[in-house]
Design an enzyme around this catalytic site. Structure first.
Site, PDB file in Angstrom:
ATOM      1  N   LYS A   1     133.504  55.619 -14.859  1.00 59.97           N
ATOM      2  CA  LYS A   1     132.629  56.484 -14.053  1.00 59.97           C
ATOM      3  C   LYS A   1     133.239  56.615 -12.659  1.00 59.97           C
ATOM      4  CE  LYS A   1     127.691  56.825 -12.780  1.00 59.97           C
ATOM      5  NZ  LYS A   1     126.389  56.109 -12.819  1.00 59.97           N
TER       6      LYS A   1
ATOM      7  N   SER B   1     122.657  58.897 -14.480  1.00 64.24           N
ATOM      8  CA  SER B   1     123.746  59.547 -13.786  1.00 64.24           C
ATOM      9  C   SER B   1     125.113  59.350 -14.445  1.00 64.24           C
ATOM     10  CB  SER B   1     123.820  59.014 -12.358  1.00 64.24           C
ATOM     11  OG  SER B   1     124.189  57.643 -12.358  1.00 64.24           O
TER      12      SER B   1
ATOM     13  N   SER C   1     120.735  54.554 -15.282  1.00 59.98           N
ATOM     14  CA  SER C   1     121.867  55.479 -15.345  1.00 59.98           C
ATOM     15  C   SER C   1     122.914  55.172 -16.407  1.00 59.98           C
ATOM     16  CB  SER C   1     122.554  55.550 -13.979  1.00 59.98           C
ATOM     17  OG  SER C   1     121.818  56.377 -13.123  1.00 59.98           O
TER      18      SER C   1
END
Ligand SMILES: [Zn+2]
Lengths: 493, 490, 96
Positions: B81, B156, B180
């Site tokens: 990420k 997210s 997330s």
């Protein structure tokens, strides 16, 4: 109209701790490096980096608290103090807000009215900011600023006093004593010229006799004790005069203009301070046990007051003399080493003390230097004292030798040999000189004849002059009297 | 389409170590797949093809030279990420303000992955600074759900979840502040594990809310989640909130025991009340029935402060975020807007650099901490947090794990909730309590609703990832849901 | 609970956040709604409930005082929007 007024001062003193590395990262704290060569992702506030507390910084802060008679809180924590400034990389300073490490201490200072205690409200641990270098002469005219983050993250303690200080002189006495204690405790070198000790000063005034506190102003970031004194003097007078004119004092931050010796209102900020403190989520709390606090207390070195008492008791020094010696730890250490090497007990200590308090202090003062900046060692002084004791040099010559040692670092023996300063103790040689002096000073001889014994003293002085001080004074006195008696037939007591 | 990209990390590592697949072959298969499919999915912000190829060559050379200590992830392409710092590789947080930021350091998790032989294949899209639940708050691109390209992947960590679901990497790392990792894993039909707070170092994870953030794996199955956890977990001296007990998780072993006999499963009543879609509820209830079938004892439990958790969470998270994002000031790195004065520079840099959701949260958090409001908001929220924790403590006196839906809904349509921040915040309602309490929680696929994946959430005690994974693994072995894959590009 | 436009402006200034007219308006409305939602917390009795700042009972996490290598000046400044003479360069500082 103008009644007398009283000054009320509280100080916030920031002191750099003597750790090798920064408070939350491993960067060096060494002074004077090229800009931005002592930074890392952590102290640059780069994304994702995290602080880890330096154990030594914590221990030094606790030690400082103990040296300043504080209570050490068993539970304390870090908080974020938030404001934007380019020397503050994270947009917040890691500090301590409502649970500081140390509280409720005091420092005892000497005042003309006797000793007085200045209360310490709190001591907390925090990180220093970086340095802004302004292009151009001052902030106002600069078109750009340059940021050096080497100092950013150096561990600081902030020491906050109660508003107990009543004069600029007391403020100076407090700061000198504070500095001395912190140096003795070994927590900071407190070098003023390197900005290792900086004070913010809160000043207010009130009519003498009143106990209410007036509105205060804050004078920021004063780097020398002299500035503190001057700033307080100016600011107190300014406030009192404003009050006399019926004006109100505005609570504000003011800057001290060193050159003009005045304080100036800093342009009021866009918004009042709102630091939005909250507990630092990246650092767990500090929890201390009695045992840990006592361990640190046990390691506390002897502090200046204790040392002063010891000098008075062990060596019979006066409170004043002992006080002067302990003021600077380097000087006190010098004194003790010299006393030990001299080895003559209390008598020797008094001799050493005289030299330290008079000659050494005078020379350092003249040179505006610290002891450490000179090559002088305790052995220098002891070697010189031994020459005096042996009658090799006179006390008067010794002063010159001492000054020379401070200057060059040569031993007393070397200096005496090089400059031919060995005391004249040869009676025949002195008799020769006495005759010359008598011939050259007929008026003194006339005086002697008239019964004035002081004429002999004058002629001894002339003998000293002729020998550039090398004549043994007792011997010179004996010889001149003998010669005068011989020449004039008159004897005076 | 190569079958290689469908394999799990565990399997790829075994094939690589056995010499049946070279690291280069593996990397090429993934690069090919990314080139073919990521144009539609939009999972990656940066593909590190050159670095991955270089590393693959080195791993192959080491293996050929007889090196037997190549690591449990040797040869496995992993996506990171883009809020996790990678040395020398742009780390943007999907924000304009960090568009060109190249960290001079690796996050601890990245170092650990590399030490285990993993190959970093790229950096994945996210909601800007991980603030969001749909990945639509990225400043750079939209990521689409591989199951239905008109829908969000969740967020997210939407890029990481979509990349795993679409076989664009073998496994990925995400970060979880309020759900997330788990929520996008649920919406994309993959496994997402948020470890115990303090289990995985946060050093190098760009902070959103420091007391809630945790890095964790997103994988194709539970065994891979356990494998990645064993690699990234562990005490780290660079993170003061990292816990010494974390080292135990490095030795985590999945039990081959398919039975859950003796395991006490609690079902928190409140997690089925709050706008949970019928299809989601049905899938989760079936999963619970399956757990009972496997021998677990199941009973209902109440977590009475659940209804307050959302508001407490958004206060704590935004307050910490407002502080953590103060460093983006245009001075030392990142975007700078030109201006004549410092104040103007700050205002414009942050105006241009941050998107609307980030601004909204900075504003909310600044408000919650500002003079006069601290006690009513921040302190109050942290007190409510204590009550939420006490609810969990009481529940864990009776139960070993708690199970619930991960997300109240399946993936929704792109753009559907962007105008309504409160509706978007509701997406985290079932996941954020575990963050407030610092508990480990996993989301695993438990079927489909309207043809879209549903996630089963399993929450455990601090550092009891072994039990959480045991339940997840037993369920996974007894069902086929984790094998369901989107049809994309097949 | 509504939040006034003036408060939004004040908070934006505290956060050094420039906001356009539209953003200002949208945020005033949205923050008002979110804060109104948060009113629910008032119902919770939190007397004598300590706040949780750390979920794990860690304490005294310390490092030894050893100097580690710093970044080179070049590396420290590499990401800087503007650097000059070994320092980060910023526009003139007009605020205290
Ligand atoms: Zn550093």
């Amino acid at each position: 109209m103008s009644r007398e007024y009283e000054i009320v001062v509280g100080l916030e003193v920031h002191v750099e701790l003597a750790t090798k590395s920064k408070i939350f990262c491993g960067c060096s704290t060494a002074f004077g490096a090229e800009p931005n060569t002592q930074t890392c992702p952590v102290c640059l506030g780069m994304p994702g980096t995290l602080p880890v507390l330096n154990q030594q910084a914590l221990e030094y802060a606790i030690r400082a608290g103990l040296a300043l008679n504080c209570t050490i809180n068993k539970y304390s924590k870090f908080d974020r103090k938030q404001y934007f400034y380019p020397d503050l990389p994270k947009g917040y300073q890691i500090s301590q807000h409502d649970l500081p490490l140390c509280e409720h201490g005091y420092v005892e200072i000497d005042t003309p009215e006797g000793p007085r205690r200045i209360g310490i409200r709190r001591i907390h641990l925090e990180e220093d900011a970086g340095k802004n270098i302004h292009a151009g002469d001052n902030i106002a005219s600069a078109q750009a600023s340059y940021i050096d983050l080497n100092r950013c993250g150096v561990p600081l303690i902030e020491i906050v006093t109660e508003p107990d200080i009543r004069s600029p002189e007391e403020a100076r006495a407090f700061l000198e004593k504070l500095r001395s204690i912190l140096i003795y405790a070994g927590v900071s070198e407190a070098k003023l010229q390197e900005g290792q000790m900086r004070a913010d000063v809160n000043v207010s005034v009130r009519p003498k006799g009143s106990t209410a506190l007036g509105t205060r102003t804050e004078l920021k970031n004063l780097g020398s004790f002299r500035s503190v004194v001057r700033a307080i003097e100016y600011e107190a007078r300014r406030q009192w005069e404003a009050l006399q004119r019926g004006e109100e004092i505005v609570q504000e931050t003011r800057a001290f203009d060193e050159e003009r010796g005045i304080t100036l209102s800093l342009r009021s900020k866009e918004e009042a301070h709102d630091y939005r403190y909250f507990p630092e989520p990246d650092l767990p709390p500090i929890v201390l046990t009695d045992a840990e606090i006592e361990r640190i207390r046990a390691q506390l070195p002897e502090l200046p007051d204790a040392r002063k008492r010891r000098y008075m008791e062990a060596y019979g020094l006066s409170a004043y003399d002992a006080g002067v010696i302990v003021r600077d730890k380097a000087v006190a250490d010098f004194f003790e080493a010299a006393v030990a090497a001299y080895g003559k007990g209390a008598e020797g200590a008094k001799t050493v003390a005289n030299w330290v308090i008079n000659e050494l202090a005078r020379i350092l003062n003249e040179k505006n230097a610290e002891l450490a900046q000179t090559p002088l060692t305790p052995d220098h002084l002891v070697g010189m004292l031994k020459l005096v004791d042996a009658g090799t040099i006179s006390g008067k010559i010794a002063k010159d030798v001492f000054a020379e040692m401070v200057e060059t670092g040569k031993s007393a023996e070397e200096i005496v040999k090089e400059k031919g300063l060995v005391q004249l103790t040869d009676e025949a040689a002195l008799a020769e000189i006495a005759l010359q002096v008598i011939e050259a000073n007929p008026k003194a001889v006339e005086d002697w004849k008239k019964g004035k014994a002081t004429a002999a003293q004058f002629l001894v002085g002339q003998m000293m002059k002729a020998t550039r001080g090398r004549a043994n004074p007792q011997l010179a006195n004996k010889v001149i009297r003998a010669k005068l008696a011989e020449v004039t037939g008159v004897t005076n007591e | 389409m190569s079958a290689t990209t469908k394999l799990t990390a565990t399997r790829l590592n075994r094939l690589f170590l056995a010499g049946e697949l070279s690291a280069e072959e593996i990397v090429e298969a993934y690069i090919e797949r990314i080139q073919a499919v990521d144009g539609q999915v939009g999972a990656y912000l940066t593909v590190t093809a050159a670095e991955a190829r270089e590393r693959a060559r080195k791993l192959d050379a080491r293996r050929k030279a007889g090196d037997t200590d190549l690591g449990p992830l040797a040869g496995v392409p992993i996506a990171i990420k883009d809020n996790i710092c990678t040395q020398g590789i742009r780390t943007t947080c999907a924000s304009r303000i960090l568009e060109n930021f190249v960290p001079p350091y690796d996050a601890t998790v990245v170092s650990r992955l590399q030490a285990a032989g993993a190959i970093i294949i790229g950096k994945t899209n996210l909601d800007e600074f991980a603030m969001g639940s749909s990945t639509e708050n990225s400043a750079f691109q939209v990521t689409r759900n591989p199951w239905d390209l008109s829908r969000v992947p969740g967020g997210s960590s939407g890029g990481s979840a979509a990349a795993v679901a679409a076989d664009l990497c073998a496994a990925a790392l995400g970060s979880d502040t309020g759900g997330s990792i788990r929520q996008p894993a649920a919406l994309c039909g993959v496994v997402g594990l948020k470890p115990t707070y303090g289990a995985v170092s946060r050093y190098g994870l760009v902070a959103f809310a420091s007391s809630l953030d945790q890095i964790g794996p997103i994988t194709k199955d539970v065994a891979d989640a356990a494998l990645l956890l064993s690699v990234i977990a562990g005490h780290d001296r660079r993170d003061s909130t990292s816990h010494p007990d974390a080292d135990r998780l490095q030795r985590i072993q999945l039990s081959g025991d398919a039975s859950l006999s003796g395991v006490r499963v609690g079902v928190p009543r409140e997690y089925f009340a709050q706008g949970v879609e019928p299809g989601v509820r049905q899938a989760v209830e079936e999963a619970i029935a399956k757990l009972r079938e496997l021998g677990a004892t199941v009973d209902e439990v109440s977590l009475p402060h659940t209804e307050y958790a959302l508001d407490a969470y958004y206060i704590v998270a935004t307050a910490e975020a407002s502080s953590n994002l103060a460093r983006y000031d245009g001075v030392r790195y990142g975007l700078r807007a030109e201006a004549d004065s410092l104040l103007e520079m700050y205002l414009r840099t942050r105006q241009q650099g941050f998107g609307l959701e980030v601004k909204r949260r900075i504003m909310l958090g600044t408000y919650a901490l500002s003079a006069g409001y601290y006690d009513a908001y921040y302190k109050k929220a942290q007190q409510v947090r204590t009550l939420v924790i006490r609810d969990f403590e009481a529940a864990f006196r009776r139960f070993d794990v708690l199970v619930a839906p991960t997300s109240p809904t399946v993936a929704w349509g792109l753009g559907e909730r962007v105008e309504d921040p409160l509706a978007m915040y509701m997406a985290d309602i079932l996941t954020l309590p575990a963050n407030l309490a610092g508990l480990p929680a996993i989301s695993i696929p438990c079927g489909l609703s309207q043809g879209l994946p549903v996630g089963l959430q399993i929450i455990g005690r601090h550092f009891d990832e072994p039990t959480v994974l045991r339940v997840a693994y037993a369920y996974e072995k007894a069902t086929q849901h984790h094998q369901a894959r989107p049809a994309l590009g097949q | 609970m509504a939040i006034s436009r003036a408060e939004v402006e004040h908070i934006a200034r505290l956060a050094r956040l420039g906001l356009s007219e539209e953003e200002m308006e949208a945020l005033t409305e949205q923050l008002g709604r979110i804060l109104a939602h948060m009113e629910v917390l008032r119902q919770v009795d939190t007397r004598d409930v300590p706040p949780t700042y750390h979920v794990l009972p860690l304490q005294n996490v310390l490092r030894t005082d050893t100097v580690q290598e710093s970044l080179s000046q070049e590396a420290a400044l590499r990401n800087a929007p503007q650097a000059e003479a070994g320092a980060f360069k910023v526009p003139k500082i007009t605020e205290g």
